[in-house]
Design a protein around this motif. Structure first.
Motif, PDB file in Angstrom:
ATOM      1  N   ARG A 235      68.121   4.271   6.872  1.00 55.42           N
ATOM      2  CA  ARG A 235      68.257   3.120   5.800  1.00 55.42           C
ATOM      3  C   ARG A 235      67.277   3.210   4.756  1.00 55.42           C
ATOM      4  NH1 ARG A 235      70.546  -2.094   7.959  1.00 55.42           N
ATOM      5  NH2 ARG A 235      71.898  -0.988   8.240  1.00 55.42           N
ATOM      6  N   ILE A 236      65.882   3.459   4.781  1.00 54.35           N
ATOM      7  CA  ILE A 236      65.031   3.378   3.713  1.00 54.35           C
ATOM      8  C   ILE A 236      65.244   4.197   2.807  1.00 54.35           C
ATOM      9  CG2 ILE A 236      63.373   5.345   5.107  1.00 54.35           C
ATOM     10  CD1 ILE A 236      62.138   2.247   2.936  1.00 54.35           C
ATOM     11  N   TYR A 237      66.097   5.485   3.137  1.00 57.84           N
ATOM     12  CA  TYR A 237      66.253   6.398   1.977  1.00 57.84           C
ATOM     13  C   TYR A 237      67.514   6.031   1.145  1.00 57.84           C
ATOM     14  CZ  TYR A 237      63.294   9.648   4.796  1.00 57.84           C
ATOM     15  OH  TYR A 237      62.354  10.322   5.211  1.00 57.84           O
ATOM     16  N   ASN A 238      68.264   4.939   1.581  1.00 64.75           N
ATOM     17  CA  ASN A 238      69.295   4.284   0.655  1.00 64.75           C
ATOM     18  C   ASN A 238      68.788   3.660  -0.552  1.00 64.75           C
ATOM     19  OD1 ASN A 238      70.952   5.153   2.643  1.00 64.75           O
ATOM     20  ND2 ASN A 238      71.337   2.966   3.586  1.00 64.75           N
ATOM     21  N   ILE A 239      67.381   3.030  -0.375  1.00 67.00           N
ATOM     22  CA  ILE A 239      66.773   2.724  -1.763  1.00 67.00           C
ATOM     23  C   ILE A 239      66.173   3.908  -2.572  1.00 67.00           C
ATOM     24  CG2 ILE A 239      65.096   1.168  -2.493  1.00 67.00           C
ATOM     25  CD1 ILE A 239      65.678  -0.367   0.308  1.00 67.00           C
ATOM     26  N   ILE A 240      65.366   4.793  -1.681  1.00 68.63           N
ATOM     27  CA  ILE A 240      64.501   5.805  -2.507  1.00 68.63           C
ATOM     28  C   ILE A 240      65.662   6.701  -3.200  1.00 68.63           C
ATOM     29  CG2 ILE A 240      63.255   7.755  -1.980  1.00 68.63           C
ATOM     30  CD1 ILE A 240      62.002   6.157   0.304  1.00 68.63           C
ATOM     31  N   VAL A 241      66.838   7.197  -2.746  1.00 66.89           N
ATOM     32  CA  VAL A 241      67.438   8.181  -3.364  1.00 66.89           C
ATOM     33  C   VAL A 241      67.956   7.878  -4.659  1.00 66.89           C
ATOM     34  CG1 VAL A 241      69.728   9.452  -3.093  1.00 66.89           C
ATOM     35  CG2 VAL A 241      68.032   9.371  -1.128  1.00 66.89           C
ATOM     36  N   PRO A 242      68.680   6.663  -4.777  1.00 66.19           N
ATOM     37  CA  PRO A 242      69.093   6.094  -6.090  1.00 66.19           C
ATOM     38  C   PRO A 242      68.141   6.181  -7.233  1.00 66.19           C
ATOM     39  CG  PRO A 242      70.218   4.732  -4.551  1.00 66.19           C
ATOM     40  CD  PRO A 242      68.982   5.736  -3.839  1.00 66.19           C
ATOM     41  N   ILE A 243      66.766   5.622  -6.756  1.00 69.27           N
ATOM     42  CA  ILE A 243      65.537   5.602  -7.584  1.00 69.27           C
ATOM     43  C   ILE A 243      65.236   7.018  -7.894  1.00 69.27           C
ATOM     44  CG2 ILE A 243      63.267   4.823  -7.787  1.00 69.27           C
ATOM     45  CD1 ILE A 243      63.889   2.507  -6.002  1.00 69.27           C
ATOM     46  N   VAL A 244      65.208   8.025  -7.229  1.00 74.67           N
ATOM     47  CA  VAL A 244      64.710   9.087  -7.612  1.00 74.67           C
ATOM     48  C   VAL A 244      65.874   9.646  -8.479  1.00 74.67           C
ATOM     49  CG1 VAL A 244      64.497  11.560  -6.418  1.00 74.67           C
ATOM     50  CG2 VAL A 244      63.291   9.633  -5.521  1.00 74.67           C
ATOM     51  N   ALA A 245      67.322   9.403  -8.369  1.00 72.98           N
ATOM     52  CA  ALA A 245      68.148  10.009  -8.945  1.00 72.98           C
ATOM     53  C   ALA A 245      68.197   9.503 -10.375  1.00 72.98           C
ATOM     54  CB  ALA A 245      69.703   9.765  -8.532  1.00 72.98           C
ATOM     55  N   ILE A 246      67.909   8.209 -10.730  1.00 71.93           N
ATOM     56  CA  ILE A 246      67.714   7.827 -12.087  1.00 71.93           C
ATOM     57  C   ILE A 246      66.395   8.323 -12.512  1.00 71.93           C
ATOM     58  CG2 ILE A 246      67.393   5.696 -13.016  1.00 71.93           C
ATOM     59  CD1 ILE A 246      69.163   4.071 -11.175  1.00 71.93           C
ATOM     60  N   SER A 247      65.311   8.347 -11.896  1.00 70.75           N
ATOM     61  CA  SER A 247      64.250   9.017 -12.535  1.00 70.75           C
ATOM     62  C   SER A 247      64.551  10.370 -13.025  1.00 70.75           C
ATOM     63  CB  SER A 247      63.044   8.895 -11.476  1.00 70.75           C
ATOM     64  OG  SER A 247      62.923   7.301 -11.326  1.00 70.75           O
ATOM     65  N   LEU A 248      65.014  11.095 -12.231  1.00 70.10           N
ATOM     66  CA  LEU A 248      65.311  12.683 -12.438  1.00 70.10           C
ATOM     67  C   LEU A 248      66.220  12.637 -13.820  1.00 70.10           C
ATOM     68  CD1 LEU A 248      65.820  14.569  -9.057  1.00 70.10           C
ATOM     69  CD2 LEU A 248      64.144  15.022 -10.951  1.00 70.10           C
ATOM     70  N   GLY A 249      67.187  11.597 -13.663  1.00 66.41           N
ATOM     71  CA  GLY A 249      68.057  11.794 -15.095  1.00 66.41           C
ATOM     72  C   GLY A 249      67.214  11.452 -16.228  1.00 66.41           C
ATOM     73  N   PHE A 250      66.229  10.539 -16.221  1.00 62.73           N
ATOM     74  CA  PHE A 250      65.427   9.875 -17.330  1.00 62.73           C
ATOM     75  C   PHE A 250      64.493  11.374 -17.541  1.00 62.73           C
ATOM     76  CE2 PHE A 250      61.593   8.191 -18.764  1.00 62.73           C
ATOM     77  CZ  PHE A 250      61.959   7.651 -19.991  1.00 62.73           C
TER      78      PHE A 250
END
Length: 157
Positions: free
Chosen positions: A76-91
């Motif tokens: 469950r903790i990764y459900n928050i981390i994964v989208p943040i990392v995705a957005i950060s990588l795109g940026f």
């Protein structure tokens, strides 16, 4: 789909993208000057508008992260981390693309600029961002499996 999401957002990351790219140029000792969304080098300048700010890449990777979390669920903790990392990588990947475009304009290589800005080069940058995200996600899966195996081993005793 990401373009639809991006069009609903009133957030324009152009200024932040220009700041990030200016910082990278400063780190490689090119003495950039930023004025709002304009990045100036001694021999050329670029404008970072909303279309080049990375918003589309960020929303696209956000969509991929949601799909990956549905297809390959994690803790469950990764459900928050994964989208943040995705957005950060795109940026970040887009920030390096802006740096490349700035260097090409400063070198007066307009054909190469056109290739990386509008042509197939822009698609390559998107594929690189997706590749980085997939490597991150599958490493996360691998280490999550290791943690679960270790937890299962300790529960046996």
């Amino acid at each position: 789909m990401p373009v639809v999401i991006a069009s609903w957002l009133k957030f324009d990351p152009s200024s932040i993208a220009a700041q990030f790219s200016t910082f990278i140029l400063w780190c490689i000792n090119l003495n950039p000057v930023r004025e709002g969304v304009y990045i100036h080098l001694s021999t050329g300048s670029v404008e970072v508008n909303k279309g080049c700010s990375g918003l589309e890449a960020m929303t696209y990777l956000l969509g991929i992260s949601v799909i990956m979390l549905i297809m390959f669920p994690l803790k469950r903790i990764y459900n928050i981390i994964v989208p943040i990392v995705a957005i950060s990588l795109g940026f970040m990947v887009n920030g390096f693309r802006i740096v490349l475009l700035t260097l090409l304009v400063a070198s007066n290589k307009m054909e190469a600029f056109k290739y990386w800005h509008e042509g197939e080069g822009s698609l390559i940058v998107g594929m690189v961002a997706i590749g980085f995200f997939l490597v991150f996600y599958f490493l996360l899966i691998r280490f999550s499996d290791v943690e679960e195996l270790e937890d299962a081993d300790t529960q046996k005793y």
